[in-house]
Design a protein around this motif. Structure first.
Motif, PDB file in Angstrom:
ATOM      1  N   UNK A  87     -13.434 -40.392  -4.445  1.00 42.67           N
ATOM      2  CA  UNK A  87     -12.349 -39.646  -3.558  1.00 42.67           C
ATOM      3  C   UNK A  87     -11.072 -39.138  -4.485  1.00 42.67           C
ATOM      4  N   UNK A  88     -11.019 -39.625  -5.779  1.00 37.96           N
ATOM      5  CA  UNK A  88      -9.733 -39.357  -6.513  1.00 37.96           C
ATOM      6  C   UNK A  88      -9.808 -37.741  -6.778  1.00 37.96           C
ATOM      7  N   UNK A  89     -10.775 -37.076  -7.292  1.00 39.78           N
ATOM      8  CA  UNK A  89     -10.541 -35.717  -7.579  1.00 39.78           C
ATOM      9  C   UNK A  89     -10.185 -34.827  -6.335  1.00 39.78           C
ATOM     10  N   UNK A  90     -10.516 -35.278  -5.080  1.00 43.01           N
ATOM     11  CA  UNK A  90      -9.881 -34.503  -4.143  1.00 43.01           C
ATOM     12  C   UNK A  90      -8.412 -34.690  -3.521  1.00 43.01           C
ATOM     13  N   UNK A  91      -8.374 -35.984  -3.631  1.00 47.86           N
ATOM     14  CA  UNK A  91      -6.849 -36.667  -3.545  1.00 47.86           C
ATOM     15  C   UNK A  91      -5.992 -35.973  -4.634  1.00 47.86           C
ATOM     16  N   UNK A  92      -6.333 -35.792  -5.523  1.00 47.72           N
ATOM     17  CA  UNK A  92      -5.452 -35.176  -6.747  1.00 47.72           C
ATOM     18  C   UNK A  92      -5.151 -33.610  -6.373  1.00 47.72           C
ATOM     19  N   UNK A  93      -6.195 -33.000  -5.709  1.00 46.30           N
ATOM     20  CA  UNK A  93      -6.081 -31.530  -5.668  1.00 46.30           C
ATOM     21  C   UNK A  93      -4.917 -31.379  -4.288  1.00 46.30           C
ATOM     22  N   UNK A  94      -5.271 -32.363  -3.362  1.00 43.74           N
ATOM     23  CA  UNK A  94      -4.174 -32.127  -2.327  1.00 43.74           C
ATOM     24  C   UNK A  94      -2.939 -32.505  -2.631  1.00 43.74           C
ATOM     25  N   UNK A  95      -2.640 -33.448  -3.687  1.00 40.95           N
ATOM     26  CA  UNK A  95      -1.620 -33.961  -3.952  1.00 40.95           C
ATOM     27  C   UNK A  95      -0.788 -32.796  -4.814  1.00 40.95           C
ATOM     28  N   UNK A  96      -1.506 -32.261  -5.576  1.00 34.77           N
ATOM     29  CA  UNK A  96      -0.869 -31.170  -6.469  1.00 34.77           C
ATOM     30  C   UNK A  96      -0.273 -30.241  -5.473  1.00 34.77           C
ATOM     31  N   UNK A  97      -1.042 -29.661  -4.589  1.00 36.16           N
ATOM     32  CA  UNK A  97      -0.553 -28.784  -3.699  1.00 36.16           C
ATOM     33  C   UNK A  97       0.598 -29.183  -2.855  1.00 36.16           C
TER      34      UNK A  97
END
Length: 559
Positions: free
Chosen positions: A365-375
């Motif tokens: 889940x780290x990849x999806x969390x990183x994209x949401x966090x960047x936005x």
């Protein structure tokens, strides 16, 4: 000549036995330096004979004595239940390259599915007894190796020490679920060993008078059983309280959840570092649900002081800061969280050792969390760049008072929070934490807790001063009146003309009974029985411009 041509494995065995004897003698002194030197001797012996059970047991117990729990867990990681569960999807080659200690484990008695795989099935040929006559069968080399080693070593019941030592190490590392499973397995194996040994004994020996019969006959020392029992009871108590706290929070009862978490955190017995950090994060969520945001931020600060790589603590604190619109502090936590996500993707593993379980986040889940966090970071920076959040921090929600509250309510809430979160008391929780080996320095944890507590205390003082200035301005706007209203209140002409003769009449006839004082029709009339001296005082007060005469109805009495 024949003595010089001894097999090489006999000389290696004697050398390992000599290392073991020297290590046992040095461990008996219980001096940390001697125990550390004994570990070096055992390492040298294990290089020659990696499967020596006695050397492995002595090394594990020495590491446990020196409180090097991480080394114990790394040495026996194949026996950790959560690690075995997470590595169940590993390929067969990776599983075969694991530590050779797993071959003598009682839990590895179940063979692989291909152990009984038949290369060439018999074409329906059966003997007279109805049994299948397969000419060729495939067997597992690992299963054969395990059986040979178990037969050579003759270590039936000797692998119990693994579960006992590893259970203690997992408990001190905060892995309570794994520790409970390991200690329960140890007790079950000890009971099974006692039953095997009791088969050859006479029934008369099982009498009620022989209380320590189990201790005298079983191969497990009594001290190990007592330690395992007490430790297991303590672990079950902590897990029950944590489960009750989580269930209360899920049921919408934050006060009950706070009470259960506080029982764990305020315990006099030392709590492991990792477990108490998780409890701090859980209580922070309960505090936020109850509207106590300052306490929630304080618990997140404590969790991050114990574990700076705690993703759940950073998430919780960033959400609380965003709820009160403190965007600069929120951006700092979000940037820190982004660095952790980048490190996880770079190292291809979650923070910490590979055998430590992570219940709050998974690697996938780290990849999806990183994209949401960047936005989320980009949107927050845009809002911060516009300057809308300069003076928009919700200090009322931070302290926990309503808008338009009174001065007394504000002072009471501020006093309670200031006494609870004083910078000199914020690091007192470290005394109830059980730290594991040299992973985190106690002084470093204290300094980190004081620094974060000082930042929170300054935020609290700023919130108090801001709300107090607002209350002061409202009070001044109410009390200050225009100059036209500061003069003597207007009195009707008839009332003023009739009131002055009444005053003169009271002054001239002090010993006579006075009639009803003149007052406006709308004024309240206070009726009672007064002496004539009090009536005189009332008339004198009306003469010195204290407003107007007191409207009352009285009867003069003789004193």
């Amino acid at each position: 000549m024949s003595a010089e041509k001894r097999p090489w494995w006999i000389s290696n065995r004697r050398m390992v036995e000599r290392y073991i004897r020297e290590a046992q003698g040095m461990m008996a002194t219980q001096d940390p330096h001697d125990v550390a030197f004994a570990i070096s001797l055992l390492d040298a012996g294990l290089e020659v004979c990696p499967r020596n059970e006695t050397a492995m047991e002595l090394k594990a117990r020495s590491l446990l004595f020196l409180r090097r729990f991480r080394d114990v867990a790394h040495m026996l990681r194949d026996y950790i239940p959560s690690f075995k569960l997470s590595s169940s999807t590993v390929s067969e080659d990776d599983a075969a390259s694991s530590s050779s200690d797993s071959y003598v484990s009682s839990s590895s008695s179940t063979s692989l599915s291909r152990d009984r795989l038949k290369l060439l099935e018999s074409v329906g040929e059966e003997d007279e007894g109805g049994e299948d006559r397969s000419l060729f069968k495939c067997f597992s080399v690992s299963e054969l190796k395990r059986r040979v080693i178990a037969g050579v070593c003759g270590n039936v019941g000797r692998g119990q020490w693994r579960y006992f030592v590893l259970g203690q190490a997992c408990c001190h590392l905060g892995m309570m679920e794994d520790a409970m499973v390991l200690l329960q397995t140890f007790r079950r194996l000890a009971t099974a060993a006692f039953r095997r040994e009791s088969l050859d004994l006479h029934d008369d020996e099982f009498c009620n008078s022989s209380i320590h019969f189990l201790h005298t006959t079983s191969s497990v020392p009594p001290a190990m059983l007592d330690t395992a029992t007490s430790l297991l009871n303590h672990i079950k108590l902590l897990l029950r309280r944590k489960a009750a706290a989580v269930a209360s929070l899920d049921a919408g009862l934050p006060a009950e959840s706070i009470r259960h978490f506080s029982k764990i955190l305020d315990s006099r017995r030392g709590t492991p570092q990792a477990f108490i950090a998780d409890c701090f994060v859980g209580r922070a969520s309960a505090y936020r649900a109850a509207g106590r945001l300052v306490d929630s931020i304080a618990d997140c600060n404590r969790a991050l002081a114990l574990d700076p790589t705690s993703i759940s603590a950073l998430r919780a604190r960033a959400e609380v800061l965003e709820s009160i619109r403190s965007l600069p502090d929120c951006l700092r936590d979000l940037d820190h969280l982004k660095l952790l996500y980048d490190a996880v993707l770079r190292d291809r593993k979650l923070p910490g050792p590979v055998w430590r379980p992570h219940s709050d986040v998974r690697y996938g889940d780290i990849g999806g969390c990183l994209r949401e966090l960047t936005i989320r970071i980009k949107e927050t920076r845009k809002v911060f760049a516009t300057g809308e959040c300069a003076n928009s921090v919700d200090y009322h929600a931070l302290i926990g008072v309503k808008r338009g509250c009174k001065r007394s309510e504000l002072e009471r809430a501020h006093l309670l929070l200031s006494l609870k979160h004083r910078p000199d008391k914020v690091a007192a929780f470290v005394d109830g934490v059980e730290f594991t080996d040299e992973y985190r320095d106690i002084d470093t944890v204290r300094d980190q807790a004081r620094m974060s507590g000082l930042v929170l205390y300054r935020m609290l003082q700023k919130a108090y001063n801001t709300i107090l200035s607002t209350i002061t301005e409202e009070e001044n706007s109410i009390t200050v009146t225009p100059p036209s209203l500061s003069r003597k209140p207007a009195v009707e002409v008839g009332q003023e003309e009739t009131s002055r003769p009444a005053v003169k009449q009271n002054n001239n006839n002090m010993n006579k009974s006075t009639k009803v004082a003149v007052s406006s029709p709308s004024a309240a009339v206070y009726q009672g029985v007064f002496c004539r001296d009090i009536a005189t005082v009332s008339s004198l007060l009306s003469q010195v411009n204290y407003g107007r005469s007191i409207p009352l109805k009285y009867e003069a009495l003789s004193c």
